[in-house]
Design a protein around this motif. Structure first.
Motif, mmCIF file in Angstrom:
data_model
loop_
_atom_site.group_PDB
_atom_site.id
_atom_site.type_symbol
_atom_site.label_atom_id
_atom_site.label_comp_id
_atom_site.label_asym_id
_atom_site.label_seq_id
_atom_site.Cartn_x
_atom_site.Cartn_y
_atom_site.Cartn_z
ATOM 1 N N ASP A 91 0.833 -1.196 0.000
ATOM 2 C CA ASP A 91 0.000 0.000 0.000
ATOM 3 C C ASP A 91 0.870 1.248 0.000
ATOM 4 O O ASP A 91 2.084 1.174 0.177
ATOM 5 C CB ASP A 91 -0.914 0.018 1.227
ATOM 6 C CG ASP A 91 -2.039 -0.997 1.113
ATOM 7 O OD1 ASP A 91 -2.727 -1.213 2.134
ATOM 8 O OD2 ASP A 91 -2.218 -1.574 0.021
ATOM 9 N N SER A 92 0.222 2.394 -0.175
ATOM 10 C CA SER A 92 0.922 3.678 -0.105
ATOM 11 C C SER A 92 0.775 4.284 1.285
ATOM 12 O O SER A 92 -0.185 3.990 2.001
ATOM 13 C CB SER A 92 0.358 4.651 -1.146
ATOM 14 O OG SER A 92 0.601 4.183 -2.449
ATOM 15 N N VAL A 145 1.157 8.145 3.351
ATOM 16 C CA VAL A 145 1.298 9.597 3.201
ATOM 17 C C VAL A 145 1.436 10.232 4.575
ATOM 18 O O VAL A 145 0.638 9.963 5.475
ATOM 19 C CB VAL A 145 0.084 10.219 2.475
ATOM 20 C CG1 VAL A 145 0.278 11.732 2.347
ATOM 21 C CG2 VAL A 145 -0.113 9.575 1.122
ATOM 22 N N LYS A 195 10.728 13.488 -6.792
ATOM 23 C CA LYS A 195 10.516 12.051 -6.661
ATOM 24 C C LYS A 195 11.842 11.312 -6.722
ATOM 25 O O LYS A 195 12.748 11.695 -7.461
ATOM 26 C CB LYS A 195 9.599 11.578 -7.787
ATOM 27 C CG LYS A 195 9.077 10.171 -7.615
ATOM 28 C CD LYS A 195 8.045 9.832 -8.683
ATOM 29 C CE LYS A 195 7.519 8.424 -8.481
ATOM 30 N NZ LYS A 195 6.528 8.044 -9.501
ATOM 31 N N ARG A 253 10.553 5.125 -5.000
ATOM 32 C CA ARG A 253 9.229 4.949 -4.382
ATOM 33 C C ARG A 253 8.843 6.109 -3.471
ATOM 34 O O ARG A 253 7.769 6.108 -2.878
ATOM 35 C CB ARG A 253 9.215 3.653 -3.570
ATOM 36 C CG ARG A 253 9.424 2.388 -4.384
ATOM 37 C CD ARG A 253 9.224 1.144 -3.523
ATOM 38 N NE ARG A 253 10.229 1.027 -2.468
ATOM 39 C CZ ARG A 253 9.976 1.223 -1.178
ATOM 40 N NH1 ARG A 253 8.762 1.546 -0.751
ATOM 41 N NH2 ARG A 253 10.952 1.097 -0.277
ATOM 42 N N HIS A 308 5.276 10.958 0.380
ATOM 43 C CA HIS A 308 4.499 9.858 -0.183
ATOM 44 C C HIS A 308 5.431 8.675 -0.408
ATOM 45 O O HIS A 308 6.462 8.821 -1.088
ATOM 46 C CB HIS A 308 3.869 10.270 -1.518
ATOM 47 C CG HIS A 308 3.030 11.506 -1.442
ATOM 48 N ND1 HIS A 308 1.654 11.480 -1.538
ATOM 49 C CD2 HIS A 308 3.362 12.808 -1.272
ATOM 50 C CE1 HIS A 308 1.190 12.718 -1.437
ATOM 51 N NE2 HIS A 308 2.192 13.539 -1.269
ATOM 52 N N THR A 346 5.265 4.879 -1.965
ATOM 53 C CA THR A 346 4.441 3.907 -2.694
ATOM 54 C C THR A 346 5.035 2.506 -2.531
ATOM 55 O O THR A 346 6.202 2.348 -2.182
ATOM 56 C CB THR A 346 4.367 4.259 -4.177
ATOM 57 O OG1 THR A 346 5.701 4.282 -4.706
ATOM 58 C CG2 THR A 346 3.731 5.625 -4.402
ATOM 59 N N GLU A 347 4.177 1.519 -2.771
ATOM 60 C CA GLU A 347 4.594 0.099 -2.714
ATOM 61 C C GLU A 347 5.419 -0.171 -1.450
ATOM 62 O O GLU A 347 6.553 -0.660 -1.525
ATOM 63 C CB GLU A 347 5.405 -0.246 -3.957
ATOM 64 C CG GLU A 347 4.639 -0.052 -5.254
ATOM 65 C CD GLU A 347 5.512 -0.203 -6.496
ATOM 66 O OE1 GLU A 347 5.106 0.277 -7.558
ATOM 67 O OE2 GLU A 347 6.618 -0.785 -6.396
ATOM 68 N N THR A 348 4.840 0.134 -0.316
ATOM 69 C CA THR A 348 5.581 0.013 0.945
ATOM 70 C C THR A 348 6.057 -1.417 1.184
ATOM 71 O O THR A 348 5.415 -2.400 0.783
ATOM 72 C CB THR A 348 4.720 0.466 2.137
ATOM 73 O OG1 THR A 348 3.478 -0.245 2.107
ATOM 74 C CG2 THR A 348 4.471 1.959 2.081
#
Lengths: 113, 112
Positions: free
Chosen positions: B17-18, B20, B58, B61, B76, B78-80
């Motif tokens: 999951d992401s 934030v 960025k 990830r 942020h 992503t793809e934890t």
């Protein structure tokens, strides 16, 4: 390139004593900052040294002091230790000037008993 | 002086999951915003930073966004992955020296 080195890693002191912590910055870095980290107050800025001069100071009592040597190595001293001084003391080094990336050492864990 | 607020204080996500994390700052003179990751027993590690002349940055990830008007910035991920589990700190500083004001930290837990 070696990172920021702090010594010692752990210290146990008695109330009323004084302590000196040492920080060797990354080679070529001329700015050294010190921070105190506690569970209650988080990460708080103590002071910054650049070219052997204190450039900024946080809101800590005069018992907390520091200095920087000509090779950019820095020391911080805490006199008349109190129980509340127990914390992780972190040193960060930056290349030069202002607003530069800061790289932290592993810290010195001080326990005051 | 500067004040940085960070939310949430804890965040639990499922692997993949992401995540934030959000921070707000008070001093409009602040122009440099780094993010640090701190693992148990270690010092904070710089993972990404952004300056006020950039809105987004960025790195694989990890991404950071900055809204100068609203005085807030976000991290942020992503793809934890489980190795992302740590405490994350946002910080802010101005040109008045290398003094960082930190947020209170976010403990991120990534469940396998």
């Amino acid at each position: 390139k070696a990172g920021v080195t702090q010594t010692p890693r752990y210290l146990i002191k008695t109330r009323g004593q004084q302590v000196t912590l040492s920080c060797s910055p990354i080679s070529g870095h001329r700015s050294v900052s010190w921070y105190q980290q506690t569970p209650g107050q988080g990460l708080q800025f103590l002071f910054e040294y650049f070219s052997e001069t204190q450039r900024n100071k946080g809101n800590f009592p005069g018992r907390f002091s520091g200095r920087q040597f000509s090779n950019s190595r820095s020391e911080m001293n805490v006199s008349t230790l109190e129980l509340g001084d127990s914390a992780l003391y972190l040193c960060a080094s930056s290349l030069a000037g202002q607003g530069n990336r800061a790289f932290f050492g592993q810290g010195t864990r001080l326990t005051v008993v | 002086g500067e004040n940085v607020e960070q939310h949430p204080s804890t965040l639990s996500v499922q692997e993949g999951d992401s995540a934030v994390i959000k921070c707000t700052y008070s001093d409009s003179a602040s122009n440099y915003f780094p993010w640090y990751k701190q693992e148990l027993g270690k010092g904070p590690q710089l993972i990404i930073d952004i300056r006020s002349n950039v809105g987004e940055k960025k790195d694989q990830r990890i991404a950071v966004t900055l809204n100068k008007t609203a005085k807030h910035f976000s991290l942020h991920i992503t793809e934890t992955q489980p190795e992302d589990s740590a405490v994350y700190f946002c910080a802010a500083s101005s040109d008045a020296g290398n003094m960082l004001t930190f947020g209170g930290g976010t403990r991120l837990m990534v469940k396998p």
